[in-house]
Structures are given as C-alpha cells and as structure tokens.
Design an enzyme around this catalytic site. Structure first.
Site, PDB file in Angstrom:
ATOM      1  N   GLU A 243       0.961  -1.268   0.026  1.00 47.74           N
ATOM      2  CA  GLU A 243       0.104   0.037  -0.181  1.00 47.74           C
ATOM      3  C   GLU A 243       0.720   1.284  -0.036  1.00 47.74           C
ATOM      4  O   GLU A 243       1.897   1.237   0.814  1.00 47.74           O
ATOM      5  CB  GLU A 243      -0.756   0.022   1.284  1.00 47.74           C
ATOM      6  CG  GLU A 243      -1.813   1.293   1.286  1.00 47.74           C
ATOM      7  CD  GLU A 243      -2.713   1.370   2.604  1.00 47.74           C
ATOM      8  OE1 GLU A 243      -3.253   0.156   2.939  1.00 47.74           O
ATOM      9  OE2 GLU A 243      -2.508   2.403   3.313  1.00 47.74           O
ATOM     10  N   GLU A 248      -1.791  11.445   3.924  1.00 46.77           N
ATOM     11  CA  GLU A 248      -2.991  11.180   4.708  1.00 46.77           C
ATOM     12  C   GLU A 248      -2.969  12.370   5.782  1.00 46.77           C
ATOM     13  O   GLU A 248      -1.726  12.735   6.031  1.00 46.77           O
ATOM     14  CB  GLU A 248      -3.178   9.733   5.169  1.00 46.77           C
ATOM     15  CG  GLU A 248      -1.944   9.356   6.122  1.00 46.77           C
ATOM     16  CD  GLU A 248      -2.098   7.780   6.301  1.00 46.77           C
ATOM     17  OE1 GLU A 248      -3.221   7.149   6.205  1.00 46.77           O
ATOM     18  OE2 GLU A 248      -1.117   7.109   6.667  1.00 46.77           O
TER      19      GLU A 248
END
Length: 371
Positions: A243, A248
C-alpha cells in the site's frame, strides 16, 4: 375594389424588396472574408500544466490542431495541455484562414516526465470512465465481500455516492453528520480500480483538506487485483501486496500530513514505514502532494519539494525475493475522506460538527521517459 387591388400589389412589391434585401445581406455575410486572431503568440508551460488560448474570429466551427501531440494536445475550445518537454505549434483554422502560436513545454522539478493520465474535474459530475465509487462500510469486489467491515480501521462513516460533487473544476468529498444504516456519518471514497492502474511514475494531486477534529483524508494507492480480492495481487492479500500512502492527514493537526508504505506479510504479519511532514501553511489551503515511484526508491513531495524517500532495500514482501517487490506491480489510485478511525487513535468530530470538505483540483499521472 380598385383600392384593394392596389394594396395587394403594393404588399407584393414590398415583399419582393424585403426578400431581395435579405438575400443581398445574407450573400454579403456569406462571402465576407474570414478573420482570425489568437490571444497569444507564445505560451510557456511545464509538463502537466494547462492553459487556454483565445481565438477571435467572425466565423464559427474553428478547428484546433497540434503539430506534435506527444508534446502538447489541444482541445476543441483551445485548451492546451503540456505532455512532455519540447516545442510545438498550436494552430487554429477556419474557412481557409489560420493562426498559430508556439508552445514551449519545460520539465518540472522532476525531469523527463510525460503526462499519461489526468482528471481536471471538468463538468458537473464524476467521470465514471476514470473513477468508481466504493459505498457502505466495506469493500465488495466481483460480487463478494473483500476486506473487513468499517474498512479495517474502525471508521465511523458510511460511504455514499451523493457525498461527491464536481463543480467549477473541483471535486468535493463531503463528510457530514447524517445517519445511514447503523453509522452516524456519511462521506465518500472513489478509486480507479479496473479503470486506470500503473507501475512506476510520478503521481500528483492538488488538494485542500479539512482541518477538523475526526477527519482522516487520504490520497493513496492499492494493488490492482488479479483475482476476487479487491486489494490483492501476485503477492497475496493486504499488506503483503503493498500500500502506498501518498498523503493522509489528521484533521486536528492543522499543518502536518503523513506519508507511508505498508508491506511485509499478509495481515497481521505486516509492517510499515512512515514519516510526517510539516507544511508552511494550513492543510486547509491548496497544496500539491505527490510521489516519484521508481523500481529502486519512492520519493514523496509536497508543493514540489522533496519531503521523504524510501529505498527498495527497506521494503519487502514475504511472497518474493525480488528487490522491488511488492512495489513492482500495477497500483490504482484512491481519494477518500474517512471519519474517526485508527489513524488518529479514534478521535471523533466535535459535538457541533455538521460537515467538512476535502477538495481536489486535479489528479495527474506521469510516466518516466528514460529507459
């Protein structure tokens, strides 16, 4: 009787004169020489940028062409998009008359890139040839549940399609206090799975984030599946298959974003490497977030400035001894705005929370030109 006959003849004569005038006027307009002028003689762009050139003409149905679409393309309304470094002529023509401007495209802060995929969010709805929706509280792929409930992170939102809007060239994902089934909040998550997926390149988005407690916005990548599991490829299920978190953020931390890679074995035998980057202004202002992904390293950028680098010797997967694995397969893009969840240790929105927005100006993907 004589008077009525005279009136009829007079009206016929007027009609003939009127028709003749209309014919002569129309003929003059029809044979009026075409005029054409461009607002710019030269346009300077960097790879990935766009600019509009105005054409002034007394004719309609203008035709735009590029002398080299590998360097720059042009739309039917004169919007030029820079694809790769070089020089190109953009020509507009109508009725045998043409005008040309020169477009010079320069490399950006990363050299030797070519734009291969983009969404500028033009129009008034999400382009479903580029993006799909994920809805509810877990992923479903090929008709079966894929992944855990609440997205594996104890998130508090129910994802809906109506939490996405597109207007004035901006995508907006809205999280709001709204009950949906058993959840107290709604929001949205969109992805390019099965539509656009890539191995290596430079990936960038320009985004405004909500600086609100309990918000967890993200711009990230997961492996394009090769089976029934929506996040698994040759190396297995999450996170053995990898990933990539391009960006974020924790909404309560006004000037900081996170970068991370997840890898290792299938959960729970996985691990990650991460870094936090402080910004020079609030996350609620426009910033660009990107990664330069190569076989031997991944480098994160904020506003064109390098912020974090991981080399391939620091990541691994239990399923392969290849140096670049698991980050040597196709990955797709995601944009979402989660509420609560594990990333910020379960912080929730304030009691008076109504809604918060994550806004995206564009998403662009470039390939490396060097072999």
């Amino acid at each position: 009787m004589i008077i009525n006959t005279f009136k009829r003849r007079y009206l016929r004569l007027l009609t003939v004169f009127a028709l003749a005038f209309i014919f002569i006027f129309s003929s003059c307009s029809l044979f009026e020489p075409a005029t054409l002028e461009l607002s710019e003689e030269q346009v300077m762009l960097t790879v990935g940028e766009s600019a509009s050139v105005l054409a002034v003409s007394n004719k309609k149905n203008l035709k735009w062409t590029s002398s080299d679409e590998d360097i720059a393309t042009v739309s039917s309304n004169g919007e030029i998009t820079a694809i790769s470094a070089g020089e190109v002529d953009i020509t507009v023509s109508v009725a045998g008359v043409s005008a040309t401007c020169t477009v010079v495209v320069e490399d950006g802060f990363i050299k030797n890139l070519a734009l291969i995929w983009q969404d500028e969010f033009i129009g008034d709805e999400l382009d479903l040839t580029k993006w799909g929706y994920q809805t509810g509280i877990r992923d479903f792929y090929n008709g079966r549940a894929s992944g855990s409930k609440h997205w594996g992170n104890n998130e508090l939102q129910y994802y809906t399609e109506d939490s996405v809007t597109v207007q004035d060239g901006v995508l907006t994902i809205t999280a709001q206090k709204r009950e949906m089934e058993e959840m107290e909040y709604t929001s949205a998550r969109i992805l390019t799975r099965d539509l656009a997926y890539f191995t290596y390149g430079y990936f960038e988005a320009r985004i405004k984030l909500p600086a609100v407690n309990g918000m967890w916005p993200a711009f990230w990548m997961l492996p394009q599946p090769n089976g029934e599991n929506g996040t698994a490829n040759d190396y297995g299920t999450w996170a053995a298959s990898g990933e990539i978190d391009i960006m974020e953020a924790k909404g309560r931390v006004d000037n900081e974003i996170g970068n991370a890679l997840h890898f290792g074995g299938n959960w729970p035998n996985n691990t990650y490497l991460a870094d936090n980057e402080r910004l020079n202004s609030s996350i609620s202002e426009w910033h660009t977030y990107g990664i330069d992904w190569r076989s031997d390293k991944i480098t994160w950028y904020v506003d064109g400035v390098q912020s974090f680098t991981l080399e391939s010797e620091r990541w691994w997967t239990a399923s392969s001894n290849e140096d670049s694995a698991p980050f040597d397969r196709d990955f797709y893009l995601l944009l979402n705005l989660a509420v609560g969840g594990n990333y910020d240790n379960g912080v929730t929105p304030p009691d008076d929370f109504i809604s918060a927005d994550m806004q995206v100006d564009y998403v662009r993907v470039f390939k490396h030109l060097e072999s």
